[in-house]
Write an enzyme that holds these catalytic residues in place. Structure first.
Site, PDB file in Angstrom:
ATOM      1  N   ASP A 158       1.898   8.978  -8.883  1.00 27.26           N
ATOM      2  CA  ASP A 158       1.926  10.251  -8.154  1.00 27.26           C
ATOM      3  C   ASP A 158       3.255  10.448  -7.423  1.00 27.26           C
ATOM      4  O   ASP A 158       3.691   9.584  -6.661  1.00 27.26           O
ATOM      5  CB  ASP A 158       0.780  10.310  -7.147  1.00 27.26           C
ATOM      6  CG  ASP A 158      -0.585  10.348  -7.825  1.00 27.26           C
ATOM      7  OD1 ASP A 158      -1.443  11.099  -7.362  1.00 27.26           O
ATOM      8  OD2 ASP A 158      -0.789   9.637  -8.830  1.00 27.26           O
ATOM      9  N   ARG A 199     -10.238   9.989   1.899  1.00 24.56           N
ATOM     10  CA  ARG A 199      -9.855  11.118   1.042  1.00 24.56           C
ATOM     11  C   ARG A 199     -10.830  11.289  -0.117  1.00 24.56           C
ATOM     12  O   ARG A 199     -11.230  12.412  -0.439  1.00 24.56           O
ATOM     13  CB  ARG A 199      -8.423  10.918   0.530  1.00 24.56           C
ATOM     14  CG  ARG A 199      -7.375  11.177   1.591  1.00 24.56           C
ATOM     15  CD  ARG A 199      -5.982  10.873   1.115  1.00 24.56           C
ATOM     16  NE  ARG A 199      -5.717   9.439   1.108  1.00 24.56           N
ATOM     17  CZ  ARG A 199      -4.704   8.869   0.472  1.00 24.56           C
ATOM     18  NH1 ARG A 199      -3.875   9.607  -0.252  1.00 24.56           N
ATOM     19  NH2 ARG A 199      -4.516   7.559   0.537  1.00 24.56           N
ATOM     20  N   ASP A 255       5.257   3.681 -10.093  1.00 20.38           N
ATOM     21  CA  ASP A 255       4.192   4.392  -9.407  1.00 20.38           C
ATOM     22  C   ASP A 255       3.942   5.675 -10.200  1.00 20.38           C
ATOM     23  O   ASP A 255       4.796   6.115 -10.966  1.00 20.38           O
ATOM     24  CB  ASP A 255       4.652   4.707  -7.977  1.00 20.38           C
ATOM     25  CG  ASP A 255       3.752   5.689  -7.269  1.00 20.38           C
ATOM     26  OD1 ASP A 255       2.532   5.449  -7.215  1.00 20.38           O
ATOM     27  OD2 ASP A 255       4.263   6.711  -6.778  1.00 20.38           O
ATOM     28  N   ASN A 294       3.371   2.530   0.089  1.00 21.99           N
ATOM     29  CA  ASN A 294       2.544   1.560  -0.640  1.00 21.99           C
ATOM     30  C   ASN A 294       3.231   1.035  -1.902  1.00 21.99           C
ATOM     31  O   ASN A 294       2.687   0.172  -2.587  1.00 21.99           O
ATOM     32  CB  ASN A 294       1.165   2.146  -0.974  1.00 21.99           C
ATOM     33  CG  ASN A 294       1.233   3.312  -1.929  1.00 21.99           C
ATOM     34  OD1 ASN A 294       2.218   4.051  -1.960  1.00 21.99           O
ATOM     35  ND2 ASN A 294       0.181   3.506  -2.702  1.00 21.99           N
TER      36      ASN A 294
END
Length: 236
Positions: A32, A76, A30, A195
């Site tokens: 971030d 967002r 991932d 996620n």
């Protein structure tokens, strides 16, 4: 087995006897808050004066408190409307940093013959730059739509689909394994948010990095203190 803290901040939830890095052929990260130190969408929102609003949605999504990740991301991104590409470049230059140990771990994996995959619910503006900086082999993330150098508040559909969510991360991991002719059990997956769990569930070794509680509990290994390269204490 009971979770075992084999050294401060390094917890093993599932026994990983004598694993070597060369036992694996792929590592998936991932981006971030895993490979890098920020949540890019939150920092872009800061330029629009909406960081608190956006960050609250991000935090809830990463904790797994929002069932529809795609809709949460659309919400967002809509709040980013009007932010300039120049502001995103400033986020990249002044706020985004690789997390400690990222470059060392990526290089160790490449030296051991692993391919490197970056899968992100974030944006190609950042994943492309991280890919080039670290020499990453494969990426998948979302494209922000722009007009006249400004964000429109929308994302662009891609050939594989609309949004890279947890299910898309899982699919990309499996697709990449297929391309390489390997089993998902020969892959490592590292992440911090809810996620990331679908792809982590497919991998032969799942690693939580400074992760949300649910992710720390479900991963085979949790790095709760120190850098990404602490994985090398377990998998040499």
């Amino acid at each position: 087995m009971q979770p075992t803290e084999i050294s401060p901040g390094l917890v093993v939830n599932v026994a990983t006897p004598d694993l070597k890095l060369s036992d694996f052929k792929l590592i998936a990260f991932d981006m971030d808050s895993t490979l890098i130190n920020i949540e890019c969408v939150d920092e872009i929102a800061d330029a629009a004066g909406r960081k608190a609003e956006v960050a609250a949605i991000t935090e809830a999504a990463m904790r797994g408190e929002i069932s529809d990740y795609k809709e949460s991301l659309r919400q967002r991104v809509a709040l980013l409307k009007g932010v300039s590409v120049a502001s995103m470049d400033e986020v990249y230059r002044t706020r985004l940093r690789l997390n400690p140990g990222a470059a060392r771990l990526v290089q160790a994996c490449k030296d051991a013959g692993l391919k490197v995959l970056l899968v992100s619910g974030g944006f190609t503006f950042f994943t492309d730059r991280i890919r080039d900086e670290l020499g990453i082999d494969y990426t998948r993330s979302n494209v922000l739509e722009t007009t006249d150098g400004l964000l429109t508040g929308r994302m662009v559909d891609q050939p594989w689909g609309d949004i890279c969510d947890g299910e898309e991360k899982r699919k990309m991991l499996l697709e990449t394994c297929g391309q390489l002719g390997i089993s998902p059990r020969q892959a490592i997956a590292m992440g911090d948010g809810a996620n990331d769990l679908p792809m982590m569930g497919e991998a032969g070794l799942s690693v939580a990095y400074h992760a949300k509680p649910r992710v720390r509990e479900q991963a085979m290994v949790a790095i709760n203190e120190g850098g990404l390269d602490r994985l090398l204490e377990l998998v040499k």
